[in-house]
Structures are given as structure tokens and as C-alpha cells.
Design a protein around this motif. Structure first.
Motif, short mmCIF file in Angstrom:
data_model
loop_
_atom_site.label_atom_id
_atom_site.label_comp_id
_atom_site.label_asym_id
_atom_site.label_seq_id
_atom_site.Cartn_x
_atom_site.Cartn_y
_atom_site.Cartn_z
N GLY A 138 0.85 -1.19 0.00
CA GLY A 138 0.00 0.00 0.00
C GLY A 138 0.88 1.24 0.00
N MET A 139 0.60 2.18 -0.92
CA MET A 139 1.47 3.34 -1.09
C MET A 139 0.74 4.66 -0.87
N GLY A 140 -0.36 4.66 -0.13
CA GLY A 140 -1.11 5.90 0.11
C GLY A 140 -2.52 5.59 0.57
N GLU A 141 -3.29 6.65 0.79
CA GLU A 141 -4.64 6.50 1.33
C GLU A 141 -5.70 6.27 0.24
N LYS A 142 -5.43 6.73 -0.98
CA LYS A 142 -6.44 6.63 -2.04
C LYS A 142 -6.72 5.17 -2.38
N MET A 143 -7.94 4.93 -2.88
CA MET A 143 -8.37 3.55 -3.16
C MET A 143 -7.58 2.88 -4.29
N ASP A 144 -6.92 3.66 -5.14
CA ASP A 144 -6.13 3.04 -6.21
C ASP A 144 -4.65 2.97 -5.84
N ALA A 145 -4.31 3.33 -4.58
CA ALA A 145 -2.90 3.34 -4.15
C ALA A 145 -2.49 1.96 -3.63
N LEU A 146 -2.58 0.98 -4.51
CA LEU A 146 -2.21 -0.40 -4.16
C LEU A 146 -1.44 -0.99 -5.34
N ASP A 147 -0.28 -1.58 -5.05
CA ASP A 147 0.56 -2.15 -6.11
C ASP A 147 0.87 -3.61 -5.82
N VAL A 148 0.95 -4.40 -6.89
CA VAL A 148 1.47 -5.76 -6.76
C VAL A 148 2.94 -5.63 -6.39
N PHE A 149 3.42 -6.48 -5.48
CA PHE A 149 4.82 -6.39 -5.06
C PHE A 149 5.72 -7.13 -6.04
N HIS A 150 6.65 -6.38 -6.64
CA HIS A 150 7.64 -6.96 -7.56
C HIS A 150 9.02 -6.84 -6.92
#
Length: 443
Positions: free
Chosen positions: A273-285
Motif C-alpha cells: 500500500g502506497m497511500g490512502e487513495k483507493m487506487d494506491a495499491l501495487d502488486v509487489f515486484h
């Protein structure tokens, strides 16, 4: 993210600068510094020790090519070992099942409920699933309310049962609801505690046993460092989860949890998770994270974010307008909105190699475009479509209407003209659509 560790590692590599070859002496000196940097970043002691031993073995067994300097070779070895330490490659979540069931666990305050909403949004938008959220934290009405608010934001229904204090039955009822309403994915949020306790462990174990989830995720706050790793280890011993989610990785974290968890728990990190916004989620590479730790940026992720906002039809229309020199302020605002949708500006800039270090002490406000948008909003529709109409008196009116100065308006007009010229030159040489489609999609 990781700025201090990146700086320390860079200093460590400089020990090899000017060295003609890799020797046991200069490798030992470099690795001593690297180990210290890892420990300062709150990496598990045993993990740091094993890591430096692996790097030493690889470095001393390496035939250094004459074209490759020892410093460059060491950076390459450390990068590859860091990526391997964090898992080697990304690990997907299990979504087979009708419905597929994902169980979310973690301590209170770890960002568990926010992640539940983000995950539903991610799978809905990128995998085309129809999720149902189950508010399983029966002890905190605020958590139920929070999930309902998040569900409304992302357009995903939330299942609750007023007065039901049995989380096992609630989870089972939620799955029945999903089947009856045609949802192919159920994400169950569960109760957290301020610390690990027997009651909590028994409860989450009972839920897992009853609903038999296809995927169990453990959510942990990356800012808690080694505490995060210890908590992950204890949870795994009882719950045997499938993967870890690191939240608040955009905060003032030293990075130890991201580097240590895989080796200590032997479970993959699946999301960050990279922030509060609902799209602030990344697959971990892991490899991309190693790039960022070593200050190499993350161009692949930056391109992927750009491609998510890229619309081929819009690009073609825009290309025609640019070719005819009809690019206007409405188009300009459209481009700004696309950039803003890609995420936090400082994080985006940090994905460009070398920029993370340059921007370490620079505060980039997410409202950096606010003044520009205010100026453009103060223009009439006619002025936005025909920028050539904006003379001196109109500029004065626009400045007054936007709460800015004439100098600000003049500066924007110049930037706009420069942008328009540059884009026209670019389209004369290369088709915009082809340019975007030629970017490789990273895995």
C-alpha cells in the motif's frame, strides 16, 4: 521510501571505486558497510548476516569482465540478491472458486480495513470480478462504518448483520449472500487487536476453518519495522496464511520489514500500500523494489501506470489536433488530470532513475497543479479553445478571477506554447499511439 538505505548503500559501493579488481579485502570492507546499512534500516540481524555472506560468495566467485568495474559488478550482485531475498518474483493471489473467498487478517491500526477496500477495487477494475465485502469486525462499529464508506466509494456492496456478534456465522452468511446475488468474489474483513492475544488467534482460526478461504492475507504496517516481522511470524505459526501485505510503505519507513519478511516467515509479499487513495495499491515486484532501494528508479511501473490511464482513441484525436496546431487549454487540463490519476507526484518522480535522491528533501505538493487549474478555470470556454484570443486585458481578468498574478498567467501561457510546439514536433516525427503501444509491459 528507502531514501536513507539507498544513500548508505551508495556510500558502501564507493569503497570499490577506483579498485582494479574485487579482492577479499575490499569485498569485506564493502560488505561490513552494507551490513551496517541494512541493520540501521531495521533489517533482521540474521537476514542481514546471511545476505552479506551470499553476496560475498557471489562476488569472490565472480570473474569480473574487463569492461565492468568492480563497483558496477557489486551493485549488480547486491541488486540480484536483494530481489531474491524479497521473493525473486511477484506472486499472484488465488481467485479460482465460485465465489473465491479471501480472508484478511492483521493487528488493529495496520490499515487492514482500508486494504480490504483497495483490494476489492483492484480486483474489480483489473480482473473484472464482482466482489462482495463482508464487515467481519463485529466489535468495532467504526470499522463496519468505514468499510461501508469505502464500499460506496468504489461501488462495491458491503454485507453486514446488525446485532450479530458471531464473526464465524457472519462470514458464512456473507458467502451465502454472495452466491445468491451472483458475486464471484468475497473479501472478509476481520477484527484486529492492539496486540496478539489467544482470543484473537482462536477467533481468526475458527473463521478460516469454517469458510475455507482460497487465500488468506496478513496485513502489516511497514512503519513498525522489526515488530512487523515478529508479528508476521507469530500470525503465520497459528494461521498459516498465503501472503503478506505491507501498508504505509510511502511513509517514513526504513524498509526493514520489506527486506526481512520473506526470509523470516517464508511467505511472499503480495501487495504494498502506497497511500490512502483507493487506487494506491501495487502488486509487489521484488526486482523493481530492489531497483528502487538501489536508487535505480522503477521505469516499468511508471510506464504501467501511464498505460492504465492511456486511451488509444483519445490519443488519436489528440494527435490530429496537435498536427493541425489545435491543441488547446481543454486538452491541456485533460493531460493534467491523467497525470494526477497516476498517483502521488513525488512517488511518480521517484520512479525515474536518479530522481529519488534529488528529491529527497523536496516537498512536492499533490496540489502542485492547483494554480494552473485555477487559471484555466477562470478562462471563458472560447478562450480555452482559442488561446490566441488571450490578450493583455484578458490576462488581467483571468489573474483576478483565479487569485493569481499576471506573471503567473504569463508564465502558464509560455509553458502552454512551449508544450504545444514540443508536441507538434514530436507528432511530426512519430505517431503518438505507436509511441505508447511500443512501451514494454513489465512483469
Amino acid at each position: 521510501m528507502f531514501e536513507n538505505l539507498s544513500e548508505r548503500l551508495e556510500r558502501s559501493f564507493k569503497i570499490l571505486k577506483g579498485q582494479g579488481s574485487i579482492t577479499e579485502i575490499n569485498v569485506a570492507e564493502t560488505l561490513k558497510d552494507i551490513r551496517r546499512a541494512l541493520l540501521d534500516a531495521d533489517v533482521n540481524f540474521k537476514t542481514a548476516k546471511n545476505f552479506t555472506e551470499q553476496v560475498k560468495e557471489k562476488a569472490l566467485g565472480q570473474d569480473v569482465l574487463t569492461a565492468v568495474k568492480p563497483q558496477q559488478m557489486m551493485v549488480k550482485i547486491v541488486h540480484d540478491e536483494l530481489a531474491e531475498l524479497m521473493g525473486g518474483s511477484s506472486t499472484d493471489i488465488e481467485l479460482n472458486g465460485n465465489p473465491a473467498v479471501i480472508l484478511i487478517s492483521g493487528l488493529q491500526g495496520s490499515g487492514k480495513t482500508t486494504f480490504t477496500g483497495k483490494l476489492a477495487n483492484f480486483i474489480k477494475s483489473k480482473r473484472g470480478k464482482s466482489p462482495l465485502l463482508v464487515a467481519g469486525d463485529v466489535y468495532r462499529p467504526a470499522a463496519i462504518n468505514q468499510l461501508q464508506v469505502l464500499g460506496e466509494q468504489i461501488g462495491v456492496p458491503v454485507y453486514t448483520e446488525e446485532g450479530n456478534t458471531n464473526p464465524v456465522k457472519l462470514a458464512q452468511d456473507g458467502i451465502k449472500e454472495a452466491k445468491s446475488k451472483g458475486h464471484d468474489l468475497v473479501i472478509i474483513d476481520t477484527a484486529g487487536r492492539l496486540a496478539i492475544d489467544e482470543e484473537m488467534m482462536n477467533e481468526i482460526s475458527a473463521i478460516k476453518k469454517a469458510v475455507k478461504p482460497h487465500e488468506t492475507l496478513f496485513v502489516v504496517d511497514a512503519m513498525t519495522g522489526q515488530d512487523a516481522v515478529n508479528t508476521a511470524k507469530e500470525f503465520n505459526q497459528r494461521l498459516d496464511y498465503d501472503g503478506v501485505v505491507l501498508t504505509k510503505l510511502d511513509g517514513d519507513t526504513r524498509g526493514g520489514a520489506a527486506i526481512s519478511i520473506r526470509s523470516v516467515v517464508d511467505k511472499p509479499i503480495k501487495f504494498v500500500g502506497m497511500g490512502e487513495k483507493m487506487d494506491a495499491l501495487d502488486v509487489f515486484h521484488p526486482s523493481r523494489m530492489a531497483d528502487r532501494i538501489l536508487g535505480m528508479g522503477d521505469i516499468v511501473s511508471l510506464v504501467e501506470k501511464a498505460q492504465e490511464q492511456y486511451d488509444a482513441d483519445e490519443a488519436q484525436k489528440l494527435q490530429k489536433k496537435i498536427a493541425k496546431n489545435q491543441f488547446n487549454f481543454d486538452d491541456f487540463v485533460g493531460q493534467i488530470k491523467q497525470i494526477k490519476k497516476m498517483g502521488n507526484l513525488k512517488d511518480l518522480a521517484g520512479m525515474i532513475p536518479g530522481m529519488g535522491k534529488m528529491l529527497k528533501n523536496v516537498d512536492i505538493d499533490d496540489d502542485a497543479f492547483k494554480g494552473v487549474e485555477a487559471i484555466i478555470s477562470s478562462m471563458t470556454p472560447e478562450e480555452r479553445q482559442q488561446p490566441g484570443l488571450i490578450n493583455g486585458s484578458r490576462r488581467k481578468r483571468i489573474a483576478a478571477g483565479s487569485g493569481t498574478s499576471i506573471q503567473d498567467v504569463n508564465r502558464l501561457m509560455k509553458q502552454f506554447e512551449d508544450t504545444r510546439k514540443a508536441m507538434r514536433m514530436m507528432t511530426q516525427g512519430k505517431n503518438l499511439s505507436k509511441m505508447m503501444s511500443n512501451f514494454p509491459m513489465g512483469k
